[in-house]
Structure formats: C-alpha cells, structure tokens
Design a protein around this motif. Structure first.
Motif, PDB file in Angstrom:
ATOM      1  N   ILE A 239       1.246   6.326   4.220  1.00  0.00           N
ATOM      2  CA  ILE A 239       0.202   5.801   5.014  1.00  0.00           C
ATOM      3  C   ILE A 239      -0.151   6.887   6.474  1.00  0.00           C
ATOM      4  O   ILE A 239       0.677   7.013   6.651  1.00  0.00           O
TER       5      ILE A 239
ATOM      6  N   THR B 205      -4.788   2.217  -1.589  1.00  0.00           N
ATOM      7  CA  THR B 205      -4.973   2.079  -0.200  1.00  0.00           C
ATOM      8  C   THR B 205      -5.567   3.086   0.528  1.00  0.00           C
ATOM      9  O   THR B 205      -6.413   3.324   1.147  1.00  0.00           O
TER      10      THR B 205
ATOM     11  N   LEU C 184       0.477  -1.611   0.108  1.00  0.00           N
ATOM     12  CA  LEU C 184       0.364   0.229  -0.487  1.00  0.00           C
ATOM     13  C   LEU C 184       0.996   0.644   0.219  1.00  0.00           C
ATOM     14  O   LEU C 184       2.389   1.220   0.415  1.00  0.00           O
ATOM     15  N   GLY C 185       0.819   2.709  -0.206  1.00  0.00           N
ATOM     16  CA  GLY C 185       1.108   2.993  -0.116  1.00  0.00           C
ATOM     17  C   GLY C 185       1.800   4.236  -1.628  1.00  0.00           C
ATOM     18  O   GLY C 185       1.461   5.722  -1.479  1.00  0.00           O
TER      19      GLY C 185
ATOM     20  N   SER D 179       4.269  -0.885   2.835  1.00  0.00           N
ATOM     21  CA  SER D 179       4.657   0.256   2.336  1.00  0.00           C
ATOM     22  C   SER D 179       5.287   1.386   1.574  1.00  0.00           C
ATOM     23  O   SER D 179       6.682   1.329   2.451  1.00  0.00           O
TER      24      SER D 179
ATOM     25  N   THR E 154      -7.863   1.976   3.984  1.00  0.00           N
ATOM     26  CA  THR E 154      -8.184   3.258   4.334  1.00  0.00           C
ATOM     27  C   THR E 154      -9.390   3.452   4.911  1.00  0.00           C
ATOM     28  O   THR E 154      -9.876   3.429   6.334  1.00  0.00           O
TER      29      THR E 154
END
Length: 378
Positions: free
Chosen positions: A243, A219, A210-211, A239, A223
């Motif tokens: 984040i 992402t 993610l990120g 990541s 979130t």
C-alpha cells in the motif's frame, strides 16, 4: 435437523486485536460465553445463518475453525478431565508434523461425532483439506458455500451440494455435473438495533481488503481516489500486500463486523469496487451490508446490479472521473442522497434479509437431506 456450520473469523488480525482487548478475563470464559462474545462481534456471517435456521426449528451452531481460543475451549469442554492426556498423546504422535493444525482436525472430528449433525455447512476458507471430508461421505450431507477464490486443497467432489453467489463458479461446476445452487448474500435486521450514531458523519469511505493479488485493480482505483483530497476519503480494512501513499494517509485501521456496520451507518457515501476475479460482476457482500445499514452505495457499474436491486436504490460509476463527479454531486444534494439510501435499504430488507434467505435454504436442505437419508437406508 441438526446443522454444524464451519466458518472463520476474518480478518484474523481483527480477532487477535479483540482478544487482546478482552484480557485478562478471556481465559476464564466458558466456551458458551466466549462463543456469544465472538457472535457479538458480527464478523463475516456471524450467526446470520444459524440464528435464523434455529428460528425455523433447526438445531444449528457455529464452529470457528481459525480461532484457536475457541478450539481450545471447545476441546476442554469436549474432553473434560482427559483433555491434558489427549493433548499429550497427540503431541507425542505428531512430533514430526504440524501439531496445531492436526489437533484442530482431531477436535473437529470428535465434536462432529458428539454433535451428530445431519448437515455440515462449510463456508469458504476454513483450510480443511478435502481428504478430511471423505470419512463423512454417504454419512452426513456435506455442503460448501463459495464466494471468493477457490480454497487450497478444496475439491467440489468432496461435497453433496455447493452454494455460490459467483455465476461462473456455478456454470463451471454444473458443466462438470456438480450440483450447484445460487445463494445470495444478505443483511440481518438485528444489526439495525445494534448501531450507534456518531456526532459527525464521514463523507466518503471504503472498508475492505487492498494490496494483494486479489485486489490489484481495486487498489489502483482507491489509490487514485485518495489522491484527490477534496473528499476527505477514508478507508478501513486489511492489507496483505503493498500500500502506497496517498492510500496509507487515508488508512484508519482495522474494522470488521459491528464496527464496520457502524462506519457504514455513519457515512454519507460508501464507495464499492469488486475483486479482480469477479470480472465486474456485482456479487460482493459489501453491497448488501452498505445498503442494509442505510448508507448511499456508490458502486462500479455492472450489468448484474439490475438483477438484484431496483433502479434508484444505488448509484454507479464507470471510471474514476465519473466516481468523483458523483461523490461531489451527492455530497451537495443531501435530500436526494438520503432518498436513494432509503430505497436501497428498503430493497435489501424486503428481499435479502437473512430471515428470508434462510427460509429458502431451510426448505431446500430439508428436502435434500430427507432424500439423502432415504438413499442411505436403501
């Protein structure tokens, strides 16, 4: 036939973490002992290709191109008493350049010369420049396997054959008259004998990246999912970008390989989403890993899912609200959840075990390499 498969350990931070755990005895391990320890991590494709090809009569092995410890141990074995001299000469010749990357390529070249493979199978992001392969064109059958974004300094023209599980890669390469075949991800049944049961299962999890720019949509989705604390959502992975909370609060640390499979095995629901470049096409390896481990796969709806898996073997969502609704439903309905998970596992093992997938690749490569050698003689 002999095959050398070039691969990387991903994420690299996970490998570095494990190397710290293995101290102090890591320095004393032979190359073979260290090789076996890396394989046992079950990261990426582990030995899922080479193990099953060897069962079919091939002589094949892995070369971990981004693992400096592996390259060091292989070089020590390859050069023997001349190792220090060769290393010194290389450093003197490359004082103005990038010593370590060039040394890695030298070790690789010398090992290829010693191993004498009929096939080099290069998977994705090995960071080997295309110019390196020119010395082997017309000599060794060169194969590339692509699933993520195109690597830097990579060209399809450097290879005799490309395998991919991304449909638009195949369309693009074939349009440019580059031979390309579809190659599915899969699941290795040996993993099932290596899993351990936790005392308490996880409710809802995700494992992956993610990120960064590859994962912007994903992402945002996770979130928003993490913001709903009724599910106890947890995620592991890596990541390389930004984040923010509440995703940071749900983060459990790095997990890859066998640790990842154990989390899937001990989870009621695994939520999946695709990287941005997939364009909504269900191609990622996580589909096969989650279902193979026996967990319920809850994945973003995609037309390509029905091409791979039978109805009733997975659950889909169109948006965040539908995802949350299905999480609530399947957490309440254990028997139905387990039934779908069992159907998913059976479907993956029946069609996408690496034993079956490597049978297809073995037959294909044997035919192509035989023809390739005949053309060389002529």
């Amino acid at each position: 036939m002999r095959l050398l498969k070039l691969d990387s350990i991903h994420p690299l931070d996970y490998l570095l973490h494990k190397q710290q755990e293995w101290k102090p005895d890591i320095a004393d391990l032979t190359r073979k002992a260290y090789y076996d320890r890396i394989i046992a991590l079950r990261c990426n494709f582990s030995d899922f290709y080479t193990y099953n090809l060897n069962r079919l009569g091939w002589q094949s092995e892995e070369f971990f191109i981004n693992d400096w410890m592996y390259v060091y141990k292989l070089a020590k074995e390859l050069y023997g008493s001349t190792y220090k001299f060769k290393r010194l000469v290389h450093q003197l010749r490359n004082r103005a350049g990038l010593i370590e990357p060039e040394w890695r390529l030298k070790v690789l070249k010398d090992y290829i010369d010693a191993y004498k493979p009929d096939v080099i199978f290069c998977r994705e992001h090995t960071n080997i420049p295309g110019s390196f392969w020119k010395q082997y064109r017309k000599k060794i059958f060169l194969v590339s396997r692509l699933s993520a974004h195109l690597p830097a300094e990579w060209s399809p023209l450097d290879f005799d054959l490309i395998y991919t599980d991304v449909p638009y890669y195949r369309t693009f390469f074939e349009f440019n008259k580059i031979e390309t075949l579809h190659n599915y991800n899969g699941f290795d049944e040996r993993i099932l004998n290596e899993l351990t049961k936790n005392k308490e299962p996880y409710d809802v999890v995700f494992i992956g990246g993610l990120g960064n720019e590859l994962f912007q949509q994903r992402t945002r989705f996770f979130t928003d999912l993490a913001a709903d604390d009724q599910f106890g959502f947890k995620w592991w992975g890596y990541s390389t970008g930004t984040i923010e909370q509440p995703l940071t609060d749900a983060y459990q640390g790095l997990a890859a390989g066998l640790a990842m499979f154990n989390i899937y095995y001990n989870s009621k629901i695994v939520v999946n989403d695709y990287i941005d470049i997939a364009g909504g096409t269900a191609v990622n390896q996580r589909l096969f890993e989650v279902m193979g481990a026996g967990s319920l796969l809850l994945t973003r709806e995609s037309p390509s899912l029905v091409e791979h898996f039978p109805p009733g073997s997975y659950v889909t969502y169109k948006n965040l609200e539908e995802c949350k609704g299905k999480i609530s439903y399947y957490l309440r309905n254990e028997d139905e959840r387990k039934q779908i998970a069992a159907l998913g596992q059976a479907a993956v093992l029946a069609k996408y075990s690496y034993a079956k997938l490597m049978q297809l690749i073995s037959e294909d490569l044997t035919t192509r390499v035989t023809k390739f050698k005949q053309l060389k003689k002529n």
